[in-house]
Design an enzyme around this catalytic site. Structure first.
Site, PDB file in Angstrom:
ATOM      1  N   VAL A 437       0.826   8.713   3.501  1.00  0.00           N
ATOM      2  CA  VAL A 437       0.208   8.672   2.167  1.00  0.00           C
ATOM      3  C   VAL A 437       1.220   9.294   1.208  1.00  0.00           C
ATOM      4  O   VAL A 437       1.806  10.342   1.510  1.00  0.00           O
ATOM      5  CB  VAL A 437      -1.127   9.442   2.104  1.00  0.00           C
ATOM      6  CG1 VAL A 437      -1.791   9.244   0.741  1.00  0.00           C
ATOM      7  CG2 VAL A 437      -2.071   9.002   3.202  1.00  0.00           C
ATOM      8  N   SER A 438       1.425   8.659   0.058  1.00  0.00           N
ATOM      9  CA  SER A 438       2.475   9.117  -0.857  1.00  0.00           C
ATOM     10  C   SER A 438       2.260  10.572  -1.258  1.00  0.00           C
ATOM     11  O   SER A 438       3.138  11.425  -1.071  1.00  0.00           O
ATOM     12  CB  SER A 438       2.514   8.227  -2.097  1.00  0.00           C
ATOM     13  OG  SER A 438       1.287   8.325  -2.808  1.00  0.00           O
ATOM     14  N   ASP A 439       1.058  10.866  -1.817  1.00  0.00           N
ATOM     15  CA  ASP A 439       0.863  12.221  -2.340  1.00  0.00           C
ATOM     16  C   ASP A 439       0.768  13.258  -1.225  1.00  0.00           C
ATOM     17  O   ASP A 439       1.184  14.409  -1.394  1.00  0.00           O
ATOM     18  CB  ASP A 439      -0.328  12.305  -3.300  1.00  0.00           C
ATOM     19  CG  ASP A 439      -1.608  11.743  -2.745  1.00  0.00           C
ATOM     20  OD1 ASP A 439      -1.603  11.292  -1.595  1.00  0.00           O
ATOM     21  OD2 ASP A 439      -2.620  11.748  -3.470  1.00  0.00           O
ATOM     22  N   CYS A 440       0.250  12.866  -0.061  1.00  0.00           N
ATOM     23  CA  CYS A 440       0.173  13.821   1.052  1.00  0.00           C
ATOM     24  C   CYS A 440       1.586  14.173   1.510  1.00  0.00           C
ATOM     25  O   CYS A 440       1.878  15.337   1.830  1.00  0.00           O
ATOM     26  CB  CYS A 440      -0.629  13.235   2.209  1.00  0.00           C
ATOM     27  SG  CYS A 440      -2.299  12.803   1.720  1.00  0.00           S
ATOM     28  N   GLU A 443       3.055  16.510  -1.274  1.00  0.00           N
ATOM     29  CA  GLU A 443       2.482  17.867  -1.298  1.00  0.00           C
ATOM     30  C   GLU A 443       2.884  18.648  -0.054  1.00  0.00           C
ATOM     31  O   GLU A 443       3.104  19.856  -0.119  1.00  0.00           O
ATOM     32  CB  GLU A 443       0.953  17.814  -1.434  1.00  0.00           C
ATOM     33  CG  GLU A 443       0.430  17.194  -2.741  1.00  0.00           C
ATOM     34  CD  GLU A 443       0.652  18.064  -3.989  1.00  0.00           C
ATOM     35  OE1 GLU A 443       1.144  19.202  -3.854  1.00  0.00           O
ATOM     36  OE2 GLU A 443       0.353  17.588  -5.101  1.00  0.00           O
TER      37      GLU A 443
END
Ligand SMILES: CC(C)=CCC[C@@H](C)[C@H]1CC[C@@]2(C)C3=C(CC[C@]12C)[C@@]1(C)CC[C@H](O)C(C)(C)[C@@H]1CC3
Length: 715
Positions: A437-440, A443
């Protein structure tokens, strides 16, 4: 006292003191019932919300105590298990799979599944909706009624009787949307001829076609691969007396008299969020004709292709599947192909990892947890609050970092699974789940960099993360045309046109056919890239370009009133926080940026009289900010984080919010769950129980830095 206690259910609740949660090194969770003693983690998860007196602490005390409490409820695996619940359409998969495959469900699980449904039935009409706090819908009421009956609750039990009355008043189970009709058909409670077609031939089409299913959103294609298999072979569970009784209970007319084919397009008005387009109706009509006349060998041949894709999904996810909806369908498909093979047993076993126990009973979660996402934010909030090396927190912090490092992907998917490069990236839940997942990823990268900024070996490992993240940005010609150039989506970059939504068959969910640009995913990706840039010059020019393209996208995505629509949290408050953080990290503040100023002013205007913020799920549905009467702890923290990072000049606004966080903190340092924070596909609410620690700690930490640094925010 819960409703289930008042009502008295047979079988009754289990003893909460006998439940323990097993968590593997990679964060995979499974509940067990036995003689073991619960630890602090189980006690934290299972104790009902206890009204503790407020500690009315000083700022320093509040931060210390909150961080110590949160660290204390971490599992030694480095994760913070939590009941990631809300959706009411997932448990049917577990129960239907067990019924179809003749797998028994242990008594203690049955009891808790029943208890959860009794406790979540609508207090007035006794039905269920799409999510826990929804109005009753035909879909929610039908499938959860069926679950209760399959689990042994009698038709005349008050919960069943009340729900049935509501279901029949809604016109009975023929009004179910597509997914409801599919589950009912698999259970032999409905006929496949009344289900809009989902032939597996779609998966046999050449990939260059713009509509090829493997260009759809990962969840939708992962669900439709096994569903198309079941559709082509019109799979049905063996009829038995219980199923015959249920057939008699869920319709307004006798089962034998229903013209199922005529119900194909019938959907109860309450459920219908996204009506069919004319295009879909025509395509469906053609596919129905095709289904009637196509040769059997063709149906079988394309089912072999769909089955091949199911097997690849299982291989790439260590038999878990991306989420429980396709996991349950996959288990049935494997059973049809292989019977009780070793693979089937393992798939069925791993499906149990999606079950989670809460004080109101057991249910299936939206995914197998939120481990990587939560641990990343936890590490970050400890750093922002400068408590990461305090005695009560250091071990939890280090374990969380180690967990994140263990969870980074180090293998690629098997060839032919239509999956992109994943080595170096991170998932939302666990490494086994296997989906970038991009944002995971961003982060998690930010978290490990905060914790180990000088670790050269780590930076080397992050080169792969950067390589994956850069491929995820939407920068091709079509993104220019559709004005989402520079954005990031969730799991992949956009591979097919949003016009595919015209063929969305689901009726209850919007924007599920393809990937879309998301402001939050774009913001987090910027944050990850900015942090990386501070520590390494690897692909510096590419990283720089990606950041500025992404910033341009967020600027364009801002609404004229200064807000950003949020898709994964409720709603404008959530997205506002992420956007303001991305701007702040790239040197923009209230003093020097119009965009930031508008973003802050939007939030400040919505502050409630008690100093907090509260935004309703209706914002997500109506695309307009809808305030709740009561302020909400987590949303207050989101707004405060945004304002603090933007260096909003008027400290009194911020102080009023901070005071609210302090007042609501209990004497043991914890905060109570106040409401639902998350959302997906515009219509379904989902809880993130760890947010009530992560975001208040971060907000208080940022505020303390601002006080100590004479009004200047630390970067
Ligand atoms: C309609 C369907 C297909 C239902 C199954 C449920 C899943 C699709 C949902 C449950 C949890 C969920 C909301 C999630 C996400 C996607 C959709 C999920 C997996 C992601 C990963 C998208 C990106 C977001 O920024 C964020 C990381 C917060 C979420 C996390 C949960």
């Amino acid at each position: 006292m819960y409703y289930s206690d008042q009502l008295g259910i047979e079988p009754s609740a289990t003893d909460e003191l006998h439940w323990t949660l097993e968590v593997s090194d990679l964060g995979n969770q499974k509940w067990h019932y036995g003689p073991q003693k619960p630890s602090a983690v189980e006690k934290h998860l299972l104790q009902a919300s206890r009204p503790l007196p407020s500690g009315n602490p000083s700022l320093d005390d509040a931060i210390e105590k909150a961080a110590a409490y949160f660290a204390g409820v971490q599992h030694e695996s480095g994760t913070w298990p939590n009941m990631y619940k809300g959706p009411m359409f997932v448990t049917i998969g577990y129960v239907a799979s067990a019924k179809f495959t003749g797998t028994s469900i242990p008594d203690h699980v049955t009891k808790e599944l029943v208890r959860y449904l009794v406790n979540t039935a609508h207090p007035v009409d006794g039905g269920w909706g799409l999510h826990e706090t929804d109005k009753s819908t035909c879909f929610g009421t039908t499938i959860n009624y069926v679950i209760l009956r399959l689990l042994g609750l009698g038709a005349d039990h008050p919960t069943c009787a009340k729900a049935r009355k509501t279901l029949l008043a809604m016109g009975g189970a023929t009004g179910n949307p597509h997914w409801g009709k599919i589950w009912l058909s698999v259970l032999n409670l409905y006929k496949w001829e009344g289900v809009n077609p989902a032939p597996s031939e779609l998966f046999a089409l050449p990939y260059w076609l713009p509509v090829h299913p493997m260009k759809w959103w990962v969840h939708t294609r992962a669900i439709y691969a096994p569903v198309s298999y079941l559709y082509n072979c019109k799979a049905q569970c063996k009829l038995d007396p219980l199923l015959e009784q249920i057939r008699d209970e869920i319709y307004t007319r006798p089962f034998a008299e229903i013209d199922f084919a005529a119900c194909r397009n019938k959907v109860c008005g309450i459920d219908l969020y996204y009506p069919h387009t004319k295009v879909l109706d025509v395509v469906n009509w053609m596919m129905v004709k095709y289904d009637r006349y196509r040769p059997q060998w063709l149906a079988k041949w394309s089912n072999d292709i769909a089955y091949g894709l199911v097997l690849k999904e299982l291989e790439n996810t260590d038999d878990l599947s991306i989420a429980p909806v396709n996991g349950a369908f996959n288990s049935i498909v494997v059973y049809i192909e292989e019977g009780r093979s070793k693979r089937f047993e393992r798939v069925a076993e791993r499906l149990k990892e999606e079950l989670f126990l809460s004080p109101i009973g057991m249910t299936m979660m939206g995914t197998n947890g939120s481990q990587v996402w939560d641990s990343s934010f936890a590490v970050q909030c400890f750093h922002v609050a400068q408590v990461h090396n305090h005695e009560a927190v250091a071990t939890a912090h280090d374990r969380a970092v180690d967990f994140l490092l263990r969870s980074q992907f180090d293998t690629e998917c098997v060839p032919g699974s239509y999956r992109d490069k994943r080595r170096g990236a991170w998932p939302f839940s666990t490494k086994d789940q296997g989906y970038t997942v991009s944002d995971c990823s961003a982060e998690a990268m930010k978290a490990v960099l905060m914790a180990r900024p000088a670790d050269r070996e780590l930076i080397q490992r992050l080169h792969n993360t950067i390589d994956v993240l850069l491929t995820l940005q939407n920068v091709d010609w079509s993104s220019r045309l559709m004005s989402y150039y520079g954005s990031f989506s969730t799991y992949e970059k956009i591979k097919a046109t949003p016009l595919m939504e015209l063929l969305n068959p689901a009726e209850v969910f919007g924007n599920i056919m393809v990937e879309y640009p998301y402001v939050e995913c774009t913001d987090s990706s910027i944050l990850g890239l900015v942090y990386f840039r501070k520590h390494s010059s690897y692909r510096a020019a590419d990283v720089e370009r990606a950041i500025s393209r992404a910033l341009c996208y967020i600027e364009k995505a801002q609404n004229p009133d200064g807000s950003w629509y949020g898709c994964w949290g409720i709603c404008y408050t959530y997205s506002g926080m992420f956007a303001l953080e991305a701007f702040s990290e790239t040197g923009h503040s209230y003093a020097n940026s119009d965009t930031v100023r508008k973003g802050c002013d939007f939030l400040v205007k919505r502050q409630l009289p008690d100093g907090g913020w509260g935004e309703s799920m209706k914002s997500c549905e109506t695309h307009t900010y809808v305030s709740t009467k009561e302020s909400n702890l987590v949303q207050t923290s989101w707004a405060l984080i945004g304002l603090l990072l933007a260096e909003y000049p008027d400290l009194t606004v911020i102080e009023r919010g901070i005071r609210l966080l302090l007042q609501r903190q209990a004497s043991d340092g914890s905060w109570a769950i106040e409401g639902v924070e998350g959302v997906f596909n515009h219509s379904c609410a989902i809880e993130y129980p760890n947010y009530r620690f992560i975001f208040p700690i971060k907000a208080l930490g940022l505020y303390r830095r601002r006080l100590h640094q004479g009004g200047r925010v630390w970067r």
